[in-house]
Design a protein around this motif. Structure first.
Motif, PDB file in Angstrom:
ATOM      1  N   ALA A  26       0.982  -1.486   0.145  1.00 39.26           N
ATOM      2  CA  ALA A  26      -0.311  -0.351  -0.229  1.00 39.26           C
ATOM      3  C   ALA A  26       0.885   1.672  -0.091  1.00 39.26           C
ATOM      4  N   LEU A  27       0.357   2.576  -1.338  1.00 34.87           N
ATOM      5  CA  LEU A  27       1.006   3.735  -1.111  1.00 34.87           C
ATOM      6  C   LEU A  27       0.417   4.064   0.153  1.00 34.87           C
ATOM      7  N   VAL A  28       0.827   4.791   0.592  1.00 35.17           N
ATOM      8  CA  VAL A  28      -0.080   5.699   1.876  1.00 35.17           C
ATOM      9  C   VAL A  28       1.103   6.860   1.533  1.00 35.17           C
ATOM     10  N   GLY A  29      -0.711   8.583   1.174  1.00 36.46           N
ATOM     11  CA  GLY A  29      -0.366   9.917   1.743  1.00 36.46           C
ATOM     12  C   GLY A  29      -0.750  10.148   2.895  1.00 36.46           C
ATOM     13  N   ASN A  30       0.548  10.274   3.740  1.00 34.83           N
ATOM     14  CA  ASN A  30       0.097  10.997   5.049  1.00 34.83           C
ATOM     15  C   ASN A  30       0.018  12.271   4.840  1.00 34.83           C
ATOM     16  N   LYS A  31       0.330  13.224   5.991  1.00 37.92           N
ATOM     17  CA  LYS A  31      -0.842  14.657   6.384  1.00 37.92           C
ATOM     18  C   LYS A  31      -1.725  14.770   5.475  1.00 37.92           C
ATOM     19  N   SER A  32      -3.041  14.726   5.019  1.00 39.17           N
ATOM     20  CA  SER A  32      -3.436  15.574   4.122  1.00 39.17           C
ATOM     21  C   SER A  32      -4.123  16.385   4.589  1.00 39.17           C
ATOM     22  N   ASP A  33      -4.374  16.628   6.131  1.00 38.89           N
ATOM     23  CA  ASP A  33      -4.703  18.068   6.941  1.00 38.89           C
ATOM     24  C   ASP A  33      -4.324  18.697   6.422  1.00 38.89           C
ATOM     25  N   LEU A  34      -2.112  19.277   6.255  1.00 37.74           N
ATOM     26  CA  LEU A  34      -2.207  20.444   5.573  1.00 37.74           C
ATOM     27  C   LEU A  34      -2.339  20.124   3.653  1.00 37.74           C
ATOM     28  N   GLU A  35      -3.443  20.736   3.180  1.00 36.96           N
ATOM     29  CA  GLU A  35      -4.165  20.599   1.806  1.00 36.96           C
ATOM     30  C   GLU A  35      -3.841  21.819   1.261  1.00 36.96           C
ATOM     31  N   ARG A  36      -3.276  22.788   2.300  1.00 31.09           N
ATOM     32  CA  ARG A  36      -2.982  24.738   1.245  1.00 31.09           C
ATOM     33  C   ARG A  36      -0.926  24.273   1.224  1.00 31.09           C
TER      34      ARG A  36
ATOM     35  N   PHE B 220      -3.805   5.107  -0.845  1.00 31.49           N
ATOM     36  CA  PHE B 220      -4.736   5.861   0.152  1.00 31.49           C
ATOM     37  C   PHE B 220      -4.178   7.388   0.666  1.00 31.49           C
ATOM     38  N   GLU B 221      -4.655   8.349   1.157  1.00 29.98           N
ATOM     39  CA  GLU B 221      -4.544   9.392   2.229  1.00 29.98           C
ATOM     40  C   GLU B 221      -5.158   9.552   3.481  1.00 29.98           C
ATOM     41  N   CYS B 222      -4.561   9.795   4.444  1.00 32.46           N
ATOM     42  CA  CYS B 222      -5.026   9.707   5.387  1.00 32.46           C
ATOM     43  C   CYS B 222      -4.753  11.099   6.523  1.00 32.46           C
ATOM     44  N   THR B 223      -4.700  11.415   7.321  1.00 27.19           N
ATOM     45  CA  THR B 223      -3.747  12.255   8.211  1.00 27.19           C
ATOM     46  C   THR B 223      -3.795  11.860   9.692  1.00 27.19           C
ATOM     47  N   ALA B 224      -2.330  11.488   9.883  1.00 28.13           N
ATOM     48  CA  ALA B 224      -2.702  11.030  11.887  1.00 28.13           C
ATOM     49  C   ALA B 224      -2.603  12.479  13.020  1.00 28.13           C
ATOM     50  N   ALA B 225      -2.896  13.182  12.412  1.00 25.90           N
ATOM     51  CA  ALA B 225      -3.391  14.518  13.478  1.00 25.90           C
ATOM     52  C   ALA B 225      -5.014  15.033  13.071  1.00 25.90           C
ATOM     53  N   GLU B 226      -6.006  14.032  12.689  1.00 22.21           N
ATOM     54  CA  GLU B 226      -6.582  14.397  12.661  1.00 22.21           C
ATOM     55  C   GLU B 226      -7.426  13.221  13.074  1.00 22.21           C
ATOM     56  N   GLU B 227      -8.722  13.256  12.197  1.00 19.68           N
ATOM     57  CA  GLU B 227      -9.828  11.640  12.672  1.00 19.68           C
ATOM     58  C   GLU B 227      -8.571  10.375  12.941  1.00 19.68           C
ATOM     59  N   TYR B 228      -9.593   9.299  13.489  1.00 13.16           N
ATOM     60  CA  TYR B 228      -8.879   7.975  13.917  1.00 13.16           C
ATOM     61  C   TYR B 228      -9.334   7.781  12.985  1.00 13.16           C
TER      62      TYR B 228
ATOM     63  N   ASN C  36     -10.133  17.376  16.270  1.00 11.79           N
ATOM     64  CA  ASN C  36      -8.768  16.429  16.760  1.00 11.79           C
ATOM     65  C   ASN C  36      -9.666  16.306  17.808  1.00 11.79           C
ATOM     66  N   GLY C  37      -9.281  17.439  18.978  1.00  9.30           N
ATOM     67  CA  GLY C  37     -10.064  17.079  20.085  1.00  9.30           C
ATOM     68  C   GLY C  37     -11.140  16.544  20.659  1.00  9.30           C
ATOM     69  N   ALA C  38     -12.376  16.775  19.921  1.00  3.55           N
ATOM     70  CA  ALA C  38     -13.793  16.646  19.763  1.00  3.55           C
ATOM     71  C   ALA C  38     -13.900  15.675  19.053  1.00  3.55           C
ATOM     72  N   ALA C  39     -12.769  14.762  18.260  1.00  2.00           N
ATOM     73  CA  ALA C  39     -13.020  13.126  18.504  1.00  2.00           C
ATOM     74  C   ALA C  39     -12.298  12.851  19.141  1.00  2.00           C
ATOM     75  N   ASP C  40     -11.787  12.994  20.515  1.00  3.50           N
ATOM     76  CA  ASP C  40     -11.413  12.247  21.078  1.00  3.50           C
ATOM     77  C   ASP C  40     -12.343  12.479  22.416  1.00  3.50           C
ATOM     78  N   LYS C  41     -12.402  13.431  22.641  1.00  3.10           N
ATOM     79  CA  LYS C  41     -14.226  12.999  23.630  1.00  3.10           C
ATOM     80  C   LYS C  41     -14.684  12.574  23.052  1.00  3.10           C
ATOM     81  N   LYS C  42     -14.993  12.923  21.998  1.00  7.78           N
ATOM     82  CA  LYS C  42     -16.094  11.976  21.505  1.00  7.78           C
ATOM     83  C   LYS C  42     -15.680  10.055  22.255  1.00  7.78           C
ATOM     84  N   ASP C  43     -14.592   9.529  21.869  1.00 10.68           N
ATOM     85  CA  ASP C  43     -14.056   8.409  22.070  1.00 10.68           C
ATOM     86  C   ASP C  43     -14.130   8.685  23.631  1.00 10.68           C
ATOM     87  N   GLU C  44     -13.737   9.362  24.620  1.00 16.10           N
ATOM     88  CA  GLU C  44     -13.944   8.805  25.565  1.00 16.10           C
ATOM     89  C   GLU C  44     -15.536   8.392  25.520  1.00 16.10           C
ATOM     90  N   LYS C  45     -16.551   9.715  25.704  1.00 13.27           N
ATOM     91  CA  LYS C  45     -17.702   9.641  26.425  1.00 13.27           C
ATOM     92  C   LYS C  45     -18.242   8.503  26.234  1.00 13.27           C
TER      93      LYS C  45
END
Length: 235
Positions: A117-127, A148-156, A205-214
């Motif tokens: 798999a070829l994975v393009g990371n950091k898709s949150d840095l679109e600009r 795949f394209e994804c980012t470790a900095a955003e949604e799990y 990201n913070g909102a997603a983490d809180k959602k996971d915790e709740k």
């Protein structure tokens, strides 16, 4: 059924320093985004994962190559290869192509049949994007791989989909008739308004983490092992 041995999946992450191999790995293991880590330490991570109702064991090797590294040690260990580049770094894309060539040559020489798999990371840095999705898809197609394209900095979920997509492909290569293998795909994130190299924490990201915790019952908590590394992780 409880005594049945779980299937194991060995995934090796390859790529240039700084593309986020460790960040992707720890995101998948802990659902958290790491900000600081030592990229020169190589580790293996183990996670129990539920994939479509199947309890699996996923082993992930986060590699660091030196001039005297013996690549065969992880080429032979792997059930699949995840080759990572940063969408904001043209040089890392060239390095990813080199890895695709090396892995493909190894598989041909040994007769081993594994998904790549070829994975393009950091898709949150679109600009700051330097490599288009079409370029990534085209390179992957040249080597008959997944993309795949994804980012470790955003949604799990985008990271989870990337690893799960590779697990599905491993199962298909093994001839698991009970596995429904989705077609190759890429996972992309919405464009952010800012994307500094310091990688500030995203409000989403913070909102997603809180959602996971709740909502701990939404997904069964997973177990994992971390060896030798210390991280600074967003909670």
């Amino acid at each position: 059924m409880s005594g049945r041995r779980k299937q194991e999946f060995n995934i090796v992450l390859l790529g240039a320093v700084g593309v986020g191999k460790s960040a992707l790995t720890v995101k998948f293991i802990t659902r958290r985004f790491i900000m600081e880590y030592d990229p020169s330490i190589e580790d293996i991570y183990t996670k129990q994962e539920d994939v479509d109702g199947q309890e699996l064991i996923v082993n992930i090797m986060d590699t660091f190559e030196k001039d005297d590294s013996n690549s065969d040690r992880y080429y032979s260990w792997a059930d699949a290869y995840m080759i990572v580049y940063g969408i904001t770094d043209r040089d890392s894309f060239a390095t990813a192509r080199d890895y695709l060539v090396r892995v493909t040559d190894y598989l041909k020489a040994t007769g081993k049949d594994c998904p790549v798999a070829l994975v393009g990371n950091k898709s949150d840095l679109e600009r700051y994007r330097q490599i288009t999705k079409l370029e990534g898809q085209a390179l992957s197609c040249d080597f008959d791989g997944l993309f795949f394209e994804c980012t470790a900095a955003e949604e799990y979920e985008c990271v989870e989909d990337t690893f799960h997509g590779l697990i599905y492909s491993i199962q298909k290569h093994r001839g698991d008739k009970h596995t429904v293998c989705p077609p190759p795909l890429f996972i992309s994130e919405e464009r952010l308004q800012s994307g500094l190299k310091t990688r500030p924490r995203s409000p989403r990201n913070g909102a997603a983490d809180k959602k996971d915790e709740k909502s701990p019952n939404k997904k069964t908590p997973t177990s994992f092992k971390l060896f030798n590394k210390s991280f600074k992780i967003f909670n």
